[in-house]
Design a protein around this motif. Structure first.
Motif, PDB file in Angstrom:
ATOM      1  N   ARG A 250      21.692  -4.808  15.803  1.00 14.59           N
ATOM      2  CA  ARG A 250      22.060  -4.864  14.379  1.00 14.59           C
ATOM      3  C   ARG A 250      22.169  -3.441  13.832  1.00 14.59           C
ATOM      4  N   PRO A 251      23.374  -2.895  13.767  1.00 11.22           N
ATOM      5  CA  PRO A 251      23.529  -1.529  13.264  1.00 11.22           C
ATOM      6  C   PRO A 251      23.208  -1.461  11.774  1.00 11.22           C
ATOM      7  N   PRO A 252      22.917  -0.264  11.268  1.00 14.97           N
ATOM      8  CA  PRO A 252      22.672  -0.104   9.830  1.00 14.97           C
ATOM      9  C   PRO A 252      23.888  -0.546   9.016  1.00 14.97           C
ATOM     10  N   LEU A 253      23.654  -0.946   7.793  1.00 17.30           N
ATOM     11  CA  LEU A 253      24.758  -1.353   6.930  1.00 17.30           C
ATOM     12  C   LEU A 253      25.548  -0.149   6.427  1.00 17.30           C
ATOM     13  N   HIS A 254      24.917   1.030   6.457  1.00 13.77           N
ATOM     14  CA  HIS A 254      25.561   2.247   5.957  1.00 13.77           C
ATOM     15  C   HIS A 254      25.500   3.321   7.034  1.00 13.77           C
ATOM     16  N   ASP A 255      26.122   4.454   6.776  1.00 16.33           N
ATOM     17  CA  ASP A 255      26.063   5.543   7.741  1.00 16.33           C
ATOM     18  C   ASP A 255      24.629   5.958   8.010  1.00 16.33           C
ATOM     19  N   LEU A 256      23.816   5.992   6.969  1.00 17.90           N
ATOM     20  CA  LEU A 256      22.400   6.322   7.100  1.00 17.90           C
ATOM     21  C   LEU A 256      21.592   5.352   6.259  1.00 17.90           C
ATOM     22  N   ASP A 257      20.634   4.692   6.873  1.00 12.42           N
ATOM     23  CA  ASP A 257      19.722   3.785   6.171  1.00 12.42           C
ATOM     24  C   ASP A 257      18.289   4.227   6.435  1.00 12.42           C
ATOM     25  N   LEU A 258      17.577   4.581   5.382  1.00 14.73           N
ATOM     26  CA  LEU A 258      16.156   4.924   5.493  1.00 14.73           C
ATOM     27  C   LEU A 258      15.349   3.847   4.780  1.00 14.73           C
ATOM     28  N   HIS A 259      14.591   3.061   5.543  1.00 12.45           N
ATOM     29  CA  HIS A 259      13.767   1.987   5.000  1.00 12.45           C
ATOM     30  C   HIS A 259      12.322   2.497   4.856  1.00 12.45           C
ATOM     31  N   VAL A 260      11.833   2.538   3.649  1.00 16.74           N
ATOM     32  CA  VAL A 260      10.442   2.912   3.399  1.00 16.74           C
ATOM     33  C   VAL A 260       9.681   1.641   3.046  1.00 16.74           C
ATOM     34  N   MET A 261       8.732   1.275   3.889  1.00 10.29           N
ATOM     35  CA  MET A 261       8.002   0.019   3.700  1.00 10.29           C
ATOM     36  C   MET A 261       6.853   0.266   2.719  1.00 10.29           C
ATOM     37  N   THR A 262       7.175   0.207   1.448  1.00  9.49           N
ATOM     38  CA  THR A 262       6.202   0.554   0.404  1.00  9.49           C
ATOM     39  C   THR A 262       4.996  -0.387   0.418  1.00  9.49           C
ATOM     40  N   GLU A 263       5.230  -1.650   0.729  1.00  9.24           N
ATOM     41  CA  GLU A 263       4.108  -2.589   0.772  1.00  9.24           C
ATOM     42  C   GLU A 263       3.124  -2.184   1.864  1.00  9.24           C
ATOM     43  N   ASN A 264       3.640  -1.780   3.023  1.00  7.77           N
ATOM     44  CA  ASN A 264       2.774  -1.303   4.103  1.00  7.77           C
ATOM     45  C   ASN A 264       2.109   0.016   3.741  1.00  7.77           C
ATOM     46  N   LEU A 265       2.865   0.896   3.107  1.00  7.65           N
ATOM     47  CA  LEU A 265       2.313   2.197   2.716  1.00  7.65           C
ATOM     48  C   LEU A 265       1.126   2.045   1.772  1.00  7.65           C
ATOM     49  N   LEU A 266       1.268   1.159   0.786  1.00 12.08           N
ATOM     50  CA  LEU A 266       0.210   0.997  -0.209  1.00 12.08           C
ATOM     51  C   LEU A 266      -1.020   0.319   0.368  1.00 12.08           C
ATOM     52  N   LYS A 267      -0.832  -0.427   1.462  1.00 12.83           N
ATOM     53  CA  LYS A 267      -1.988  -1.033   2.127  1.00 12.83           C
ATOM     54  C   LYS A 267      -2.604  -0.089   3.144  1.00 12.83           C
ATOM     55  N   GLY A 268      -1.847   0.939   3.536  1.00 15.37           N
ATOM     56  CA  GLY A 268      -2.315   1.898   4.522  1.00 15.37           C
ATOM     57  C   GLY A 268      -2.641   3.240   3.910  1.00 15.37           C
ATOM     58  N   PRO A 269      -1.776   4.264   4.138  1.00 18.57           N
ATOM     59  CA  PRO A 269      -2.056   5.606   3.616  1.00 18.57           C
ATOM     60  C   PRO A 269      -2.207   5.659   2.095  1.00 18.57           C
ATOM     61  N   GLY A 270      -1.517   4.765   1.376  1.00 19.26           N
ATOM     62  CA  GLY A 270      -1.582   4.798  -0.089  1.00 19.26           C
ATOM     63  C   GLY A 270      -2.612   3.861  -0.687  1.00 19.26           C
ATOM     64  N   LYS A 271      -3.564   3.428   0.122  1.00 20.61           N
ATOM     65  CA  LYS A 271      -4.534   2.431  -0.343  1.00 20.61           C
ATOM     66  C   LYS A 271      -5.340   2.920  -1.535  1.00 20.61           C
ATOM     67  N   GLY A 272      -5.624   4.199  -1.607  1.00 22.42           N
ATOM     68  CA  GLY A 272      -6.430   4.734  -2.702  1.00 22.42           C
ATOM     69  C   GLY A 272      -5.612   5.290  -3.847  1.00 22.42           C
ATOM     70  N   LEU A 273      -4.347   4.888  -3.963  1.00 23.95           N
ATOM     71  CA  LEU A 273      -3.470   5.440  -4.993  1.00 23.95           C
ATOM     72  C   LEU A 273      -3.982   5.145  -6.390  1.00 23.95           C
ATOM     73  N   ASP A 274      -4.494   3.934  -6.618  1.00 32.32           N
ATOM     74  CA  ASP A 274      -5.034   3.588  -7.945  1.00 32.32           C
ATOM     75  C   ASP A 274      -6.118   4.561  -8.369  1.00 32.32           C
ATOM     76  N   THR A 275      -7.025   4.838  -7.442  1.00 32.63           N
ATOM     77  CA  THR A 275      -8.135   5.747  -7.748  1.00 32.63           C
ATOM     78  C   THR A 275      -7.638   7.154  -8.024  1.00 32.63           C
ATOM     79  N   GLN A 276      -6.673   7.616  -7.231  1.00 36.29           N
ATOM     80  CA  GLN A 276      -6.145   8.966  -7.431  1.00 36.29           C
ATOM     81  C   GLN A 276      -5.464   9.099  -8.787  1.00 36.29           C
ATOM     82  N   VAL A 277      -4.672   8.089  -9.162  1.00 35.73           N
ATOM     83  CA  VAL A 277      -3.994   8.126 -10.460  1.00 35.73           C
ATOM     84  C   VAL A 277      -5.008   8.080 -11.590  1.00 35.73           C
ATOM     85  N   ALA A 278      -6.040   7.230 -11.451  1.00 34.31           N
ATOM     86  CA  ALA A 278      -7.074   7.128 -12.492  1.00 34.31           C
ATOM     87  C   ALA A 278      -7.788   8.467 -12.686  1.00 34.31           C
ATOM     88  N   ARG A 279      -8.073   9.153 -11.598  1.00 37.35           N
ATOM     89  CA  ARG A 279      -8.733  10.458 -11.703  1.00 37.35           C
ATOM     90  C   ARG A 279      -7.828  11.473 -12.396  1.00 37.35           C
TER      91      ARG A 279
END
Length: 621
Positions: free
Chosen positions: A192-221
């Protein structure tokens, strides 16, 4: 985030040419037909696809050459990429550069290693690929289906792990990374080739459960630090309750900032995936940012409440408009913005001393805001005749007469408040610039409003330039016709408002921007969008004609007869299924080609030969 930066930075280089190696062991074959897609693994933070890099490179080179000569060709660029990746040139010939390249980036913590990555790339044939790589690499071991390779004696580089198929090669950073992503690659990416010449998929749901898990705390601080800084008492001498007024105004501003940041944080947390795309061809470059919402959340609510359509009043825009910004609102968004406007008005009134006149002004401004639906289109253009800068604002109103009454009252209150300030300044021994104005009623083609002309005491050194731009007096005015609120700032407000009123009565201007091929093309690219930004750089440069800006007038002369068939634009909106919100940037090549004579002249001036060639010789008669 670092993962997104890595994906964007190495998308082309890493996917097309990095970390490729060879193999001699019989490996488990990679299926050539894909089954039903599977969910993106929770360990994958982002993945990027590049379709047909050979064509993309050729098109990019063609675009660059249309502006001027460049010292590169496709082979040269591939050689540069190979050198950057420390790969022999022989390997490039075995890679199918007209195929699809993928790269997956994983969460370091979940993958259990530093910078976990998987490269997937096409080859012309397994035999040709293995023969090319065998010249530089040799087998050093295996890890399940993976074969581990190291450089031959005398060669440089590190170990590489490969799983080779007849047409594609998978190069993971480790066996564990392959195990985590193998099924996803085979089911979702291999066929399944990309729909465009370049497709960058950022899995934000995974990011927020992983590396971005403490984002709420960082923003609150961070918000706590902002609140602590703004709550400090003012060091300026105050009196008469001014300190309390400043403190309350600061509190309002801080609270508004907190609410805005938290709103956008909640919006980000409701994203399932962020897709960044690029399309490159000899005629146009298109970049897009698309957010896909989770099944429930703030983004899904925002998407569902949108009301797509063309910019309000786009058929009333002056023909000389070079910048247009239009946005369509909705009841929920207007309710939120009205609360913000009310808070800011309250802070403004208290910051000004809470006089009775200011409180009345606040009340009237809220009444006017209540009559505006939020559909607004703004345009910068030339005045009806001659040089200068002008601004037109078109807004949709729910009750034209009530809105007009509120505007008239607001204007009168502003004048009365200004007179109060002048008297107060005189009593305190201060001087305020004295503005003299004239206001008259306007009635034309069923539209009612007012025209105001104000004599501004410009400093002597700026008076000539200001007069060129704004006229002897600064003109402004407003008129209401049906659902149209027409506002204007610039030279000859009477004539411009009459033209707008005629357009509102007829449904469109007799000669307006809507007749421009470039503007029609921008509208046609997004007929059912929510917002649009249109910018004709050619018309912007032509605006300088007669303004007194010498460099600008020189460029305007060069572009005087240039045809504007297309112009840069940005549009945003939602998809038909109401699951995505996106924004797209369109850059038509032909628009920028109009500037080629200017670019050529700039390059000539920078050239040592060009500098001397422009000077007459001693033999010149």
């Amino acid at each position: 985030m670092r993962i997104i930066a890595r994906a964007a930075g190495v998308a082309i280089l890493g996917l097309s040419l990095s970390a490729l190696s060879g193999c001699k062991k019989e490996q488990k074959p990679i299926p050539t037909k894909a089954a039903a897609p599977v969910a993106v693994p929770k360990e994958v933070m982002a993945y990027v696809g590049l379709k047909n890099p050979a064509r993309v490179i050729d098109d990019a080179l063609a675009l660059a050459r249309s502006i001027g000569p460049i010292p590169f060709d496709r082979a040269g660029l591939l050689d540069l990429f190979a050198q950057r990746a420390r790969l022999p040139r022989e390997m490039i010939g075995a890679i199918d550069t007209a195929g699809t390249f993928w790269m997956l980036l994983l969460d370091e913590k979940l993958a259990g290693e530093r910078e976990p990555v998987v490269l997937v790339f096409p080859v012309k044939s397994r035999k040709q690929f293995e023969e090319a790589l065998a010249k530089k690499l040799q087998r050093s071991g295996s890890e399940g289906d993976l074969v581990v390779y190291k450089p031959r004696p005398g060669e440089v580089g590190g170990e590489t792990r490969l799983l080779i198929g007849e047409k594609i090669v998978i190069a993971p950073s480790s066996k564990k990374v392959l195990d985590l992503t193998h099924l996803f690659i085979l089911r979702n990416l291999s066929e399944r080739p990309p729909l465009h010449d370049l497709d960058l998929h950022v899995m934000t749901e995974n990011l927020l459960k992983g590396p971005g898990k403490g984002l709420d705390t960082q923003v609150a601080r961070a918000l706590d630090k902002v609140r602590a800084a703004t709550s400090q008492p003012s060091s300026s001498p105050t009196g008469g309750g001014t300190a309390e007024v400043i403190a309350e105004a600061r509190e309002t501003a801080t609270r508004t900032t907190e609410e805005t940041v938290k709103w956008y944080l909640e919006l980000a947390k409701s994203l399932r995936e962020l897709l960044i795309t690029a399309e490159i061809n000899p005629k146009q470059v298109t970049l897009a940012l698309r957010g896909e919402a989770q099944s429930a959340g703030l983004l899904q609510k925002v998407i569902k409440r949108q009301r797509p359509g063309p910019p309000f009043g786009h058929q009333l825009l002056p023909a000389s408009s070079f910048l247009v910004v239009g946005n369509r609102s909705n009841p929920e968004a207007r309710s939120e913005s009205r609360r913000t406007v009310a808070a800011l008005l309250g802070a403004l009134v208290k910051g000004g001393g809470s006089s009775a006149k200011l409180r009345e002004l606040e009340k009237t401004a809220k009444e006017l805001d209540g009559k505006l639906t939020g559909d607004v289109t703004v345009a910068l253009h030339r005045p009806p005749a001659g040089a200068g800068v002008a601004l037109t604002v078109l807004a949709r109103v729910s009750e034209a007469e009530a809105a007009r009454t509120a505007v008239e009252a607001l204007a009168s209150l502003c004048v009365e408040w200004y007179r109060e300030q002048v008297k107060k300044a005189a009593a305190e021994g201060r001087s305020e610039p004295k503005l003299e104005g004239e206001k008259r009623e306007l009635a034309h083609k069923g539209a009612k409003g007012s025209v105001v002309e104000i004599a501004i005491p410009w400093p002597d050194e700026r008076r000539e330039q200001a007069t060129r731009l704004f006229g002897e007096k600064l003109g402004l005015g407003w008129a209401f016709h049906g659902e149209h609120a027409l506002f204007y700032l610039g030279k000859d407000p009477q004539r411009q408002l009459e033209l707008l009123a005629e357009g509102a009565a007829a449904g469109k201007l007799a000669a307006g921007l809507h007749e421009s091929p470039a503007f029609r093309k921008a509208l046609g690219a997004s007929p059912e969008r929510v917002g649009l930004v249109y910018l004709s750089l050619v018309d912007l440069m032509r605006w300088f004609e007669g303004t007194g800006f010498k460099d600008g007038e020189a460029m305007a002369a060069v572009l005087k007869d240039a045809k504007v068939a297309a112009a840069p634009s940005i549009d945003w909106g939602v998809n038909a299924l109401r699951t995505q919100l996106d924004i797209s940037l369109h850059l038509p090549v032909e628009h920028f080609l109009a500037f080629k004579p200017i670019f050529d002249e700039l390059m000539r001036r920078r050239s040592p030969l060009g500098a001397t060639a422009s000077q007459p010789s001693e033999d010149t008669p």
